[in-house]
Design an enzyme around this catalytic site. Sequence first.
Site, PDB file in Angstrom:
ATOM      1  N   VAL A  63       0.865  -1.187   0.000  1.00 40.01           N
ATOM      2  CA  VAL A  63       0.000   0.000   0.000  1.00 40.01           C
ATOM      3  C   VAL A  63       0.896   1.229   0.000  1.00 40.01           C
ATOM      4  O   VAL A  63       1.755   1.387   0.877  1.00 40.01           O
ATOM      5  CB  VAL A  63      -0.947   0.024   1.224  1.00 40.01           C
ATOM      6  CG1 VAL A  63      -1.711   1.348   1.286  1.00 40.01           C
ATOM      7  CG2 VAL A  63      -1.923  -1.139   1.170  1.00 40.01           C
ATOM      8  N   ALA A 108       4.433   4.157   3.066  1.00 40.77           N
ATOM      9  CA  ALA A 108       3.955   2.928   2.423  1.00 40.77           C
ATOM     10  C   ALA A 108       4.138   1.769   3.393  1.00 40.77           C
ATOM     11  O   ALA A 108       4.809   1.917   4.418  1.00 40.77           O
ATOM     12  CB  ALA A 108       4.745   2.649   1.153  1.00 40.77           C
ATOM     13  N   LYS A 109       3.552   0.646   3.093  1.00 38.78           N
ATOM     14  CA  LYS A 109       3.790  -0.572   3.886  1.00 38.78           C
ATOM     15  C   LYS A 109       3.406  -1.754   3.021  1.00 38.78           C
ATOM     16  O   LYS A 109       2.554  -1.620   2.137  1.00 38.78           O
ATOM     17  CB  LYS A 109       2.897  -0.560   5.136  1.00 38.78           C
ATOM     18  CG  LYS A 109       3.337  -1.512   6.199  1.00 38.78           C
ATOM     19  CD  LYS A 109       4.442  -0.883   6.997  1.00 38.78           C
ATOM     20  CE  LYS A 109       4.815  -1.627   8.232  1.00 38.78           C
ATOM     21  NZ  LYS A 109       5.616  -0.730   9.093  1.00 38.78           N
ATOM     22  N   GLY A 110       4.006  -2.881   3.276  1.00 39.46           N
ATOM     23  CA  GLY A 110       3.654  -4.073   2.508  1.00 39.46           C
ATOM     24  C   GLY A 110       3.827  -5.300   3.356  1.00 39.46           C
ATOM     25  O   GLY A 110       4.254  -5.222   4.516  1.00 39.46           O
ATOM     26  N   ASP A 149      10.493  -5.195   8.402  1.00 38.76           N
ATOM     27  CA  ASP A 149       9.481  -4.975   9.449  1.00 38.76           C
ATOM     28  C   ASP A 149       9.367  -6.321  10.180  1.00 38.76           C
ATOM     29  O   ASP A 149      10.293  -7.134  10.103  1.00 38.76           O
ATOM     30  CB  ASP A 149       8.157  -4.523   8.806  1.00 38.76           C
ATOM     31  CG  ASP A 149       7.202  -3.900   9.806  1.00 38.76           C
ATOM     32  OD1 ASP A 149       7.406  -2.734  10.170  1.00 38.76           O
ATOM     33  OD2 ASP A 149       6.250  -4.570  10.251  1.00 38.76           O
TER      34      ASP A 149
END
Length: 416
Positions: A63, A108-110, A149
């Site tokens: 995202v 953002a992050k995924g 992460d």
Amino acid sequence: MDKKCICQETQRHFLNRAFERLKLKGSQRELLLSSFRETRITVPVTLRHNGENRLHTFQGYRVQHNHARGPFKGGLRFHPDVNMGEIRALAQLMTWKTALVDIPFGGAKGGVAVDPRQLNETELEELSKRFCQKMAPIIGVYDDIPAPDIGTNPQVMAWMLDEYSKTHGFRTAIVTGKPVELGGSAGRLEATGHGVAHLAHKAAAEMSLVPEQSRVVIQGFGNVGSHTAIALANKGYKIIALSDVNGGVINEAGFSIDHVLAHVNENGGLTDLPGSSPISNADLLELPCDILVPAALEATITCDNAEAIRARLIVEAANMPVTHRADARLQQRGIVIVPDLLANVGGVLASYYEWVQNLQQFPWDRELVLSRLEKRLSHAYEAVRDLARERQVDLRAAAYELAIGRVEEAIRLRGF
Ligand code: GLU
């Protein structure tokens, strides 16, 4: 309510409060809440199961929330609970974090819904490379820079760097949190925990807590929790309880962190740590202490246990460990909270330094990285604290107001 709803509801609550204070119009709010792009990624991997090869299809996500202030930036999580709702909320949080510490990135992050502990090394490499291959069209050195992460680490970043470089040439700046041998930054691995400890120490000093007399409880002993423990112990704090996924350990006299690390290295976890008694993760959160550091997953402090928390200061090393309803109860009881977007921002800050070093092809030494990190974190902390005093609000409300104000200003200047 499940975790994904709690995360989104918590995030929405904190944002709405800031939107009100900043007097933002409905259209501005809508833009700030919307993701730029949400990508669902299918990640097929051949798994070895009972002596047979079987193709398994994992679900991945990236995202990209907002890039008004610079390229999208944020980690990749490998965890069974990963889903679009959680990743969306965490991507937004990255936008506020990068703005709060004033680095030229968006958010953002995924992640992939997978338990990485169930995969062998070859399978994990295949998963990482396939995921990166499928993300390649939407990431880029000046577009979107992933990082580690929960459940990912420098090795995963090295595999992704390799995969991306096959088609784009050697591009160290495509991911951060890499091994130092491949362009990673000295100090990046411990940066988040180091930053958590630095800010805990600053907040504790303002509450007149003396390190040697302060009892610290840390929930989660992964990369962030362990480095927070090391840095706080080095400052003289008494670490009385620690936990990992299998449960916790307590020693009222305070742990020697060197012994804890030696035990974890040898046994893979905290269980049966000599000189300690076992304690459940739930009981550990409710121990009387001066500083509580939730360093595990989201929503560990909720309405169910907020009244039982007996810490004076909570430092949110994890992202969104306290739900908004729990937050209100803790604030009412006068418990000071250093919020996630400030407390754990050392990770992405060091990622920024890594990216800068990669672009300049000029590595810095660890002392330089950590001294710049501390200086910038202190600056962010003081800005948040001063705004909180001026507005008579808590640190979280001030941090959101400051961060969102910066993103909104960038959007206004750019004119979209
Ligand atoms: N995953 C970390 C975070 O949540 C670091 C992100 C990054 O370095 O880009 O802040």
